[in-house]
Scaffold this motif. Structure first.
Motif, PDB file in Angstrom:
ATOM      1  N   PHE A  38       0.830  -1.205   0.000  1.00 50.04           N
ATOM      2  CA  PHE A  38       0.000   0.000   0.000  1.00 50.04           C
ATOM      3  C   PHE A  38       0.862   1.252   0.000  1.00 50.04           C
ATOM      4  N   ARG A  39       1.908   1.269   0.806  1.00 52.53           N
ATOM      5  CA  ARG A  39       2.810   2.428   0.822  1.00 52.53           C
ATOM      6  C   ARG A  39       3.478   2.606  -0.540  1.00 52.53           C
ATOM      7  N   THR A  40       3.859   1.504  -1.161  1.00 55.16           N
ATOM      8  CA  THR A  40       4.471   1.574  -2.490  1.00 55.16           C
ATOM      9  C   THR A  40       3.473   2.129  -3.506  1.00 55.16           C
ATOM     10  N   PHE A  41       2.226   1.653  -3.434  1.00 57.57           N
ATOM     11  CA  PHE A  41       1.170   2.136  -4.324  1.00 57.57           C
ATOM     12  C   PHE A  41       0.991   3.655  -4.178  1.00 57.57           C
ATOM     13  N   LEU A  42       0.839   4.133  -2.948  1.00 56.61           N
ATOM     14  CA  LEU A  42       0.645   5.568  -2.718  1.00 56.61           C
ATOM     15  C   LEU A  42       1.832   6.375  -3.232  1.00 56.61           C
ATOM     16  N   SER A  43       3.025   5.881  -3.001  1.00 55.69           N
ATOM     17  CA  SER A  43       4.221   6.565  -3.489  1.00 55.69           C
ATOM     18  C   SER A  43       4.236   6.635  -5.015  1.00 55.69           C
ATOM     19  N   ASN A  44       3.878   5.531  -5.663  1.00 58.24           N
ATOM     20  CA  ASN A  44       3.829   5.504  -7.129  1.00 58.24           C
ATOM     21  C   ASN A  44       2.804   6.499  -7.664  1.00 58.24           C
ATOM     22  N   MET A  45       1.636   6.576  -7.050  1.00 61.19           N
ATOM     23  CA  MET A  45       0.601   7.501  -7.506  1.00 61.19           C
ATOM     24  C   MET A  45       1.068   8.953  -7.381  1.00 61.19           C
ATOM     25  N   MET A  46       1.783   9.232  -6.299  1.00 67.06           N
ATOM     26  CA  MET A  46       2.300  10.578  -6.091  1.00 67.06           C
ATOM     27  C   MET A  46       3.385  10.903  -7.126  1.00 67.06           C
ATOM     28  N   HIS A  47       4.291   9.977  -7.345  1.00 71.19           N
ATOM     29  CA  HIS A  47       5.412  10.227  -8.259  1.00 71.19           C
ATOM     30  C   HIS A  47       4.984  10.379  -9.715  1.00 71.19           C
ATOM     31  N   ILE A  48       3.923   9.703 -10.123  1.00 76.85           N
ATOM     32  CA  ILE A  48       3.491   9.849 -11.514  1.00 76.85           C
ATOM     33  C   ILE A  48       2.417  10.936 -11.671  1.00 76.85           C
ATOM     34  N   GLY A  49       2.061  11.578 -10.571  1.00 78.98           N
ATOM     35  CA  GLY A  49       1.191  12.747 -10.638  1.00 78.98           C
ATOM     36  C   GLY A  49      -0.288  12.468 -10.813  1.00 78.98           C
ATOM     37  N   VAL A  50      -0.772  11.319 -10.332  1.00 80.85           N
ATOM     38  CA  VAL A  50      -2.194  11.006 -10.487  1.00 80.85           C
ATOM     39  C   VAL A  50      -2.906  10.829  -9.132  1.00 80.85           C
ATOM     40  N   ARG A  51      -2.288  11.343  -8.089  1.00 87.66           N
ATOM     41  CA  ARG A  51      -2.837  11.167  -6.742  1.00 87.66           C
ATOM     42  C   ARG A  51      -4.277  11.648  -6.632  1.00 87.66           C
ATOM     43  N   SER A  52      -4.626  12.745  -7.313  1.00 90.29           N
ATOM     44  CA  SER A  52      -5.989  13.275  -7.205  1.00 90.29           C
ATOM     45  C   SER A  52      -6.985  12.527  -8.098  1.00 90.29           C
ATOM     46  N   GLN A  53      -6.510  11.736  -9.051  1.00 90.47           N
ATOM     47  CA  GLN A  53      -7.412  10.984  -9.929  1.00 90.47           C
ATOM     48  C   GLN A  53      -7.638   9.547  -9.462  1.00 90.47           C
ATOM     49  N   VAL A  54      -6.760   9.036  -8.612  1.00 92.48           N
ATOM     50  CA  VAL A  54      -6.849   7.649  -8.160  1.00 92.48           C
ATOM     51  C   VAL A  54      -7.265   7.619  -6.695  1.00 92.48           C
ATOM     52  N   ILE A  55      -8.367   6.916  -6.436  1.00 93.06           N
ATOM     53  CA  ILE A  55      -8.891   6.799  -5.079  1.00 93.06           C
ATOM     54  C   ILE A  55      -8.638   5.379  -4.586  1.00 93.06           C
ATOM     55  N   PRO A  56      -7.751   5.204  -3.609  1.00 91.34           N
ATOM     56  CA  PRO A  56      -7.527   3.853  -3.092  1.00 91.34           C
ATOM     57  C   PRO A  56      -8.699   3.409  -2.209  1.00 91.34           C
ATOM     58  N   PHE A  57      -9.090   2.157  -2.362  1.00 93.36           N
ATOM     59  CA  PHE A  57     -10.146   1.552  -1.552  1.00 93.36           C
ATOM     60  C   PHE A  57      -9.552   0.256  -1.000  1.00 93.36           C
ATOM     61  N   PRO A  58      -8.880   0.320   0.160  1.00 95.54           N
ATOM     62  CA  PRO A  58      -8.194  -0.853   0.691  1.00 95.54           C
ATOM     63  C   PRO A  58      -9.172  -1.846   1.328  1.00 95.54           C
ATOM     64  N   ALA A  59      -9.697  -2.732   0.500  1.00 95.06           N
ATOM     65  CA  ALA A  59     -10.692  -3.697   0.959  1.00 95.06           C
ATOM     66  C   ALA A  59     -10.681  -4.916   0.044  1.00 95.06           C
ATOM     67  N   PRO A  60     -11.233  -6.044   0.506  1.00 95.27           N
ATOM     68  CA  PRO A  60     -11.407  -7.178  -0.396  1.00 95.27           C
ATOM     69  C   PRO A  60     -12.340  -6.796  -1.549  1.00 95.27           C
TER      70      PRO A  60
END
Length: 161
Positions: A38-60
């Motif tokens: 999850f931390r890697t995912f969030l870091s990747n979203m920030m680095h490629i500049g799509v943090r505001s377009q991608v909404i993580p939903f950490p669930a099954p």
């Protein structure tokens, strides 16, 4: 202008926990006893500049689908790539398919190769719904036509499980 809802537990797949069959390229990178996906995912979203377009939903997967159904949210595109076992893929198809808008697309990974559960569940869904199936490399794709009647799953059915 759309948003991407990224549904994942970020806990890794079954085969990643099996130390006998681990693929070193798919290491869980456990930190303090917890996978760091999850931390890697969030870091990747920030680095490629799509943090505001991608909404993580950490669930099954099926929990997220039930949440969307409860709130009457439908989607244009669903990409399934969660578990590879037959029952889990079958359940994903059962819960996510009703959320696809007419004209929308549902697709997923691992149709070919050694993931027999994925192929069996997708083939059964296609046969049951009379929907066409496209296969591109290892991806499967189903387009929901405007007159398709895909399975409906009510919240009452969910409560029976």
């Amino acid at each position: 202008g759309g948003k991407v809802l990224a549904v994942d537990t970020w806990l890794g797949a079954l085969e990643m926990w099996d130390r006998e069959a681990i693929d070193q390229s798919r290491d869980l990178e456990i930190v303090a006893g917890y996978p760091s996906g999850f931390r890697t995912f969030l870091s990747n979203m920030m680095h490629i500049g799509v943090r505001s377009q991608v909404i993580p939903f950490p669930a099954p997967s099926t929990l997220a689908a039930q949440f969307l159904q409860r709130h009457r949210i439908s989607v244009d595109l669903i990409h399934l790539d969660a578990a590879h076992e037959y029952e889990a893929v079958r359940d994903d198809l059962k819960w996510w398919a009703p959320l696809v808008r007419a004209g929308g697309v549902m697709l997923g990974d691992d149709y070919l190769g050694h993931w027999k559960g994925v192929r069996r569940a997708v083939d059964e869904f296609v046969a049951a719904t009379g929907t066409g199936l496209e296969v591109h490399a290892h991806k499967w794709l189903i387009r929901r036509r405007h007159n398709d009647t895909w399975p409906k799953v009510s919240l009452e059915q969910r409560d029976m499980h």
